[in-house]
Design an enzyme around this catalytic site. Structure first.
Site, mmCIF file in Angstrom:
data_model
loop_
_atom_site.group_PDB
_atom_site.id
_atom_site.type_symbol
_atom_site.label_atom_id
_atom_site.label_comp_id
_atom_site.label_asym_id
_atom_site.label_seq_id
_atom_site.Cartn_x
_atom_site.Cartn_y
_atom_site.Cartn_z
ATOM 1 N N HIS A 1 -14.299 -0.147 9.569
ATOM 2 C CA HIS A 1 -13.803 -0.861 8.398
ATOM 3 C C HIS A 1 -13.837 -2.344 8.717
ATOM 4 O O HIS A 1 -13.129 -2.819 9.579
ATOM 5 C CB HIS A 1 -12.369 -0.408 8.126
ATOM 6 C CG HIS A 1 -11.786 -1.001 6.891
ATOM 7 N ND1 HIS A 1 -12.447 -1.005 5.696
ATOM 8 C CD2 HIS A 1 -10.587 -1.573 6.660
ATOM 9 C CE1 HIS A 1 -11.674 -1.573 4.786
ATOM 10 N NE2 HIS A 1 -10.548 -1.927 5.344
ATOM 11 N N SER B 1 -3.141 1.691 8.357
ATOM 12 C CA SER B 1 -2.879 0.383 8.971
ATOM 13 C C SER B 1 -4.128 -0.182 9.642
ATOM 14 O O SER B 1 -4.947 0.547 10.185
ATOM 15 C CB SER B 1 -1.770 0.515 10.028
ATOM 16 O OG SER B 1 -0.670 1.216 9.508
ATOM 17 N N ARG C 1 -15.452 0.195 -3.862
ATOM 18 C CA ARG C 1 -15.849 -1.178 -4.220
ATOM 19 C C ARG C 1 -17.350 -1.226 -4.510
ATOM 20 O O ARG C 1 -17.787 -1.789 -5.530
ATOM 21 C CB ARG C 1 -15.494 -2.135 -3.075
ATOM 22 C CG ARG C 1 -13.997 -2.360 -2.985
ATOM 23 C CD ARG C 1 -13.616 -3.298 -1.845
ATOM 24 N NE ARG C 1 -12.186 -3.575 -1.893
ATOM 25 C CZ ARG C 1 -11.404 -3.696 -0.840
ATOM 26 N NH1 ARG C 1 -11.905 -3.577 0.383
ATOM 27 N NH2 ARG C 1 -10.122 -3.950 -0.977
ATOM 28 N N ASP D 1 -14.084 1.294 0.731
ATOM 29 C CA ASP D 1 -15.318 0.498 0.794
ATOM 30 C C ASP D 1 -16.343 1.035 -0.208
ATOM 31 O O ASP D 1 -17.040 0.269 -0.877
ATOM 32 C CB ASP D 1 -15.897 0.534 2.218
ATOM 33 C CG ASP D 1 -14.959 -0.132 3.229
ATOM 34 O OD1 ASP D 1 -14.212 -1.036 2.826
ATOM 35 O OD2 ASP D 1 -14.978 0.254 4.411
ATOM 36 N N ASP E 1 10.689 2.863 5.859
ATOM 37 C CA ASP E 1 10.391 1.484 6.275
ATOM 38 C C ASP E 1 11.520 1.013 7.179
ATOM 39 O O ASP E 1 12.614 1.582 7.173
ATOM 40 C CB ASP E 1 10.252 0.560 5.053
ATOM 41 C CG ASP E 1 9.422 -0.679 5.360
ATOM 42 O OD1 ASP E 1 8.263 -0.749 4.917
ATOM 43 O OD2 ASP E 1 9.936 -1.592 6.067
ATOM 44 N N VAL F 1 0.838 -1.201 0.000
ATOM 45 C CA VAL F 1 0.000 0.000 0.000
ATOM 46 C C VAL F 1 0.875 1.255 0.000
ATOM 47 O O VAL F 1 0.646 2.195 -0.770
ATOM 48 C CB VAL F 1 -0.968 0.037 1.208
ATOM 49 C CG1 VAL F 1 -1.792 1.315 1.197
ATOM 50 C CG2 VAL F 1 -1.901 -1.180 1.195
ATOM 51 N N ARG G 1 -6.424 -12.409 15.767
ATOM 52 C CA ARG G 1 -6.669 -10.999 15.462
ATOM 53 C C ARG G 1 -6.168 -10.101 16.596
ATOM 54 O O ARG G 1 -5.678 -9.006 16.359
ATOM 55 C CB ARG G 1 -8.169 -10.792 15.249
ATOM 56 C CG ARG G 1 -8.489 -9.427 14.762
ATOM 57 C CD ARG G 1 -9.781 -9.397 14.020
ATOM 58 N NE ARG G 1 -9.695 -10.168 12.794
ATOM 59 C CZ ARG G 1 -10.637 -10.183 11.871
ATOM 60 N NH1 ARG G 1 -11.709 -9.500 12.029
ATOM 61 N NH2 ARG G 1 -10.500 -10.897 10.784
ATOM 62 N N ASN H 1 0.318 -4.401 15.763
ATOM 63 C CA ASN H 1 0.185 -3.201 14.936
ATOM 64 C C ASN H 1 0.013 -1.944 15.781
ATOM 65 O O ASN H 1 0.454 -0.872 15.386
ATOM 66 C CB ASN H 1 -0.959 -3.348 13.918
ATOM 67 C CG ASN H 1 -0.526 -4.123 12.695
ATOM 68 O OD1 ASN H 1 0.624 -4.552 12.606
ATOM 69 N ND2 ASN H 1 -1.427 -4.313 11.753
HETATM 70 O O1 TXD Z 1 -8.769 0.123 4.126
HETATM 71 C C1 TXD Z 1 -7.729 0.082 4.742
HETATM 72 N N1 TXD Z 1 -7.513 0.941 5.704
HETATM 73 C C2 TXD Z 1 -6.692 -0.903 4.398
HETATM 74 C C3 TXD Z 1 -5.717 -1.238 5.396
HETATM 75 C C4 TXD Z 1 -6.604 -1.444 3.103
HETATM 76 C C5 TXD Z 1 -5.535 -2.223 2.754
HETATM 77 C C6 TXD Z 1 -4.460 -2.547 3.679
HETATM 78 N N2 TXD Z 1 -4.725 -2.165 5.017
HETATM 79 C C7 TXD Z 1 -3.670 -2.339 6.028
HETATM 80 O O2 TXD Z 1 -2.581 -1.503 5.700
HETATM 81 C C8 TXD Z 1 -3.078 -3.728 6.131
HETATM 82 O O3 TXD Z 1 -3.902 -4.584 6.878
HETATM 83 C C9 TXD Z 1 -1.778 -3.408 6.838
HETATM 84 O O4 TXD Z 1 -1.989 -3.221 8.229
HETATM 85 C C10 TXD Z 1 -1.359 -2.070 6.241
HETATM 86 C C11 TXD Z 1 -0.313 -2.179 5.142
HETATM 87 O O5 TXD Z 1 -0.725 -3.093 4.167
HETATM 88 P P1 TXD Z 1 0.304 -3.596 3.049
HETATM 89 O O6 TXD Z 1 -0.437 -4.468 2.128
HETATM 90 O O7 TXD Z 1 1.079 -2.441 2.507
HETATM 91 O O8 TXD Z 1 1.291 -4.490 3.951
HETATM 92 P P2 TXD Z 1 2.805 -4.866 3.657
HETATM 93 O O9 TXD Z 1 3.048 -4.966 2.180
HETATM 94 O O10 TXD Z 1 3.130 -5.998 4.545
HETATM 95 O O11 TXD Z 1 3.601 -3.556 4.140
HETATM 96 C C12 TXD Z 1 3.696 -3.161 5.463
HETATM 97 C C13 TXD Z 1 5.083 -2.521 5.613
HETATM 98 C C14 TXD Z 1 6.238 -3.515 5.447
HETATM 99 O O12 TXD Z 1 7.099 -3.103 4.402
HETATM 100 C C15 TXD Z 1 6.946 -3.478 6.808
HETATM 101 O O13 TXD Z 1 8.360 -3.634 6.709
HETATM 102 C C16 TXD Z 1 6.574 -2.092 7.286
HETATM 103 O O14 TXD Z 1 5.207 -1.956 6.924
HETATM 104 N N3 TXD Z 1 6.759 -1.883 8.714
HETATM 105 C C17 TXD Z 1 7.230 -0.721 9.222
HETATM 106 N N4 TXD Z 1 7.586 0.419 8.618
HETATM 107 C C18 TXD Z 1 8.048 1.414 9.410
HETATM 108 N N5 TXD Z 1 8.138 1.308 10.747
HETATM 109 C C19 TXD Z 1 7.775 0.178 11.400
HETATM 110 N N6 TXD Z 1 7.863 0.095 12.722
HETATM 111 C C20 TXD Z 1 7.285 -0.896 10.614
HETATM 112 N N7 TXD Z 1 6.875 -2.160 10.913
HETATM 113 C C21 TXD Z 1 6.534 -2.752 9.755
#
Ligand code: TXD
Length: 308
Positions: free
Chosen positions: A175, A119, A151, A148, A33, A12, A88, A95
């Site tokens: 959500h 997140s 979609r 939402d 990151d 994302v 969960r 998170n």
């Molecule tokens: O509608 C919505 N709000 C959402 C929410 C729609 C889609 C995704 N949604 C949530 O966003 C999903 O459930 C996740 O909690 C987040 C991010 O989803 P994404 O698909 O981007 O997850 P990834 O690809 O696993 O990326 C998360 C990144 C990853 O590169 C980790 O290394 C990084 O977060 N990460 C961090 N970055 C900075 N600082 C810290 N502490 C950290 N921990 C993990």
């Protein structure tokens, strides 16, 4: 706008950074990151697309917050997705830890920024960021409703074979499965969908929108949706960056509106340069109000599990 930071360089976050650069919403985009080299590599790669995509926005990747200083908007997508064996509640706690730390780092370097939280679990994480930042509620807003609704709008457009552009819809609530699609506020060029689509099909579309995230997860298997989520987050960034005063469904901190107090939940807001400039209160009927209340209760229950 000078600087927009995106924390979390995963699916994302990286896609959101790309969209921000391509739309030139700021002079600079900073991708943060914890994974070493990854944000730097993605950012450089993205920046190198500038000559082809005709943007001058500088794209920077980093593992620390120095380069984020003075950001106008910060999008927080950092977090873990759920893995096998994790409940969960495990995800919620983990998170929360991540979002709390990230928010404190961000707020220290960019005390005047507006935070757009992505997140999951979204509404609880927006609350966590609100508390950790110490920012006024107007400057912490969660993204879920636009996704939402997108979609829902897509499925209506498909059903009627009309342009997506002409389909408007409204989804309230948290959500997740408890979201509240407001069918009577959903229209095609102003025509209520109930006049165009039979009730059983409307019900099926509502159900599909409610489970839209799960449908993508089931197909991808290794991750969750990110094209539509990043587009939705960037629509919020655009509204703020351009002071558009868009009316969009976003997660906002409620203090009595809709009879809900002290939690984040999805409602229509006016979004502009100051963040949430107004919470729009609709006259809901009893059934809609009860569904929104139930959704808000679910968010409150999860907040209660955390030490905030
Ligand atoms: O509608 C919505 N709000 C959402 C929410 C729609 C889609 C995704 N949604 C949530 O966003 C999903 O459930 C996740 O909690 C987040 C991010 O989803 P994404 O698909 O981007 O997850 P990834 O690809 O696993 O990326 C998360 C990144 C990853 O590169 C980790 O290394 C990084 O977060 N990460 C961090 N970055 C900075 N600082 C810290 N502490 C950290 N921990 C993990």
């Amino acid at each position: 706008m000078k600087k927009i930071t995106v924390v979390g360089g995963g699916n994302v976050g990286a896609t959101a950074a790309q969209r921000i650069a391509e739309k030139q919403l700021a002079e600079e985009v900073v991708l943060v990151d914890v994974v070493e080299g990854m944000p730097q590599g993605k950012a450089l790669d993205m920046w190198e697309s500038g000559p082809v995509e005709s943007f001058d926005t500088k794209v920077i990747g980093t593992n620390d917050y120095e380069a984020t200083a003075g950001s106008d908007v910060v999008v927080i997508t950092a977090g873990l997705p759920r893995k096998p064996g994790m409940s969960r509640d495990d995800l919620l706690a983990k998170n929360f830890e991540i979002v709390e730390t990230v928010t404190k780092n961000v707020a220290a370097k960019s005390p005047d920024s507006i935070l757009v939280i992505v997140s999951n679990p979204l509404d609880v994480m927006a609350y966590a960021a609100y508390k950790a930042s110490g920012f006024p509620k107007e400057r912490v807003v969660g993204m879920a409703g636009i996704l939402d609704t997108a979609r829902f709008r897509n499925f209506i457009a498909q059903e009627l074979d009309v342009s997506m552009k002409d389909v408007q819809a409204l989804v309230l609530g948290g959500h997740g499965d408890s979201m509240v699609p407001l069918v009577r506020y959903s229209t095609v060029a102003g025509i209520p969908i109930a006049d165009l689509i039979p009730q059983d099909r409307v019900d099926a579309i509502v159900e599909r929108a409610r489970k839209g995230g799960g449908e993508i997860v089931a197909l991808l298997k290794t991750g969750s949706a990110y094209y539509a989520p990043s587009a939705a987050a960037v629509e919020m960034v655009d509204a703020i960056a351009k002071n558009r005063k868009r009316v969009l469904p976003c997660a906002a901190y409620l203090e009595g509106e809709y009879g809900v107090n002290g939690v984040y939940v999805g409602v229509p807001v006016k979004l502009g340069a100051k963040g949430i400039e107004q919470i729009i209160e609709l006259k809901l009927n009893d059934e809609e109000l009860a569904a929104l209340k139930k959704s808000a209760d679910g968010v409150a229950e999860n907040i209660g599990k955390l030490k905030i």
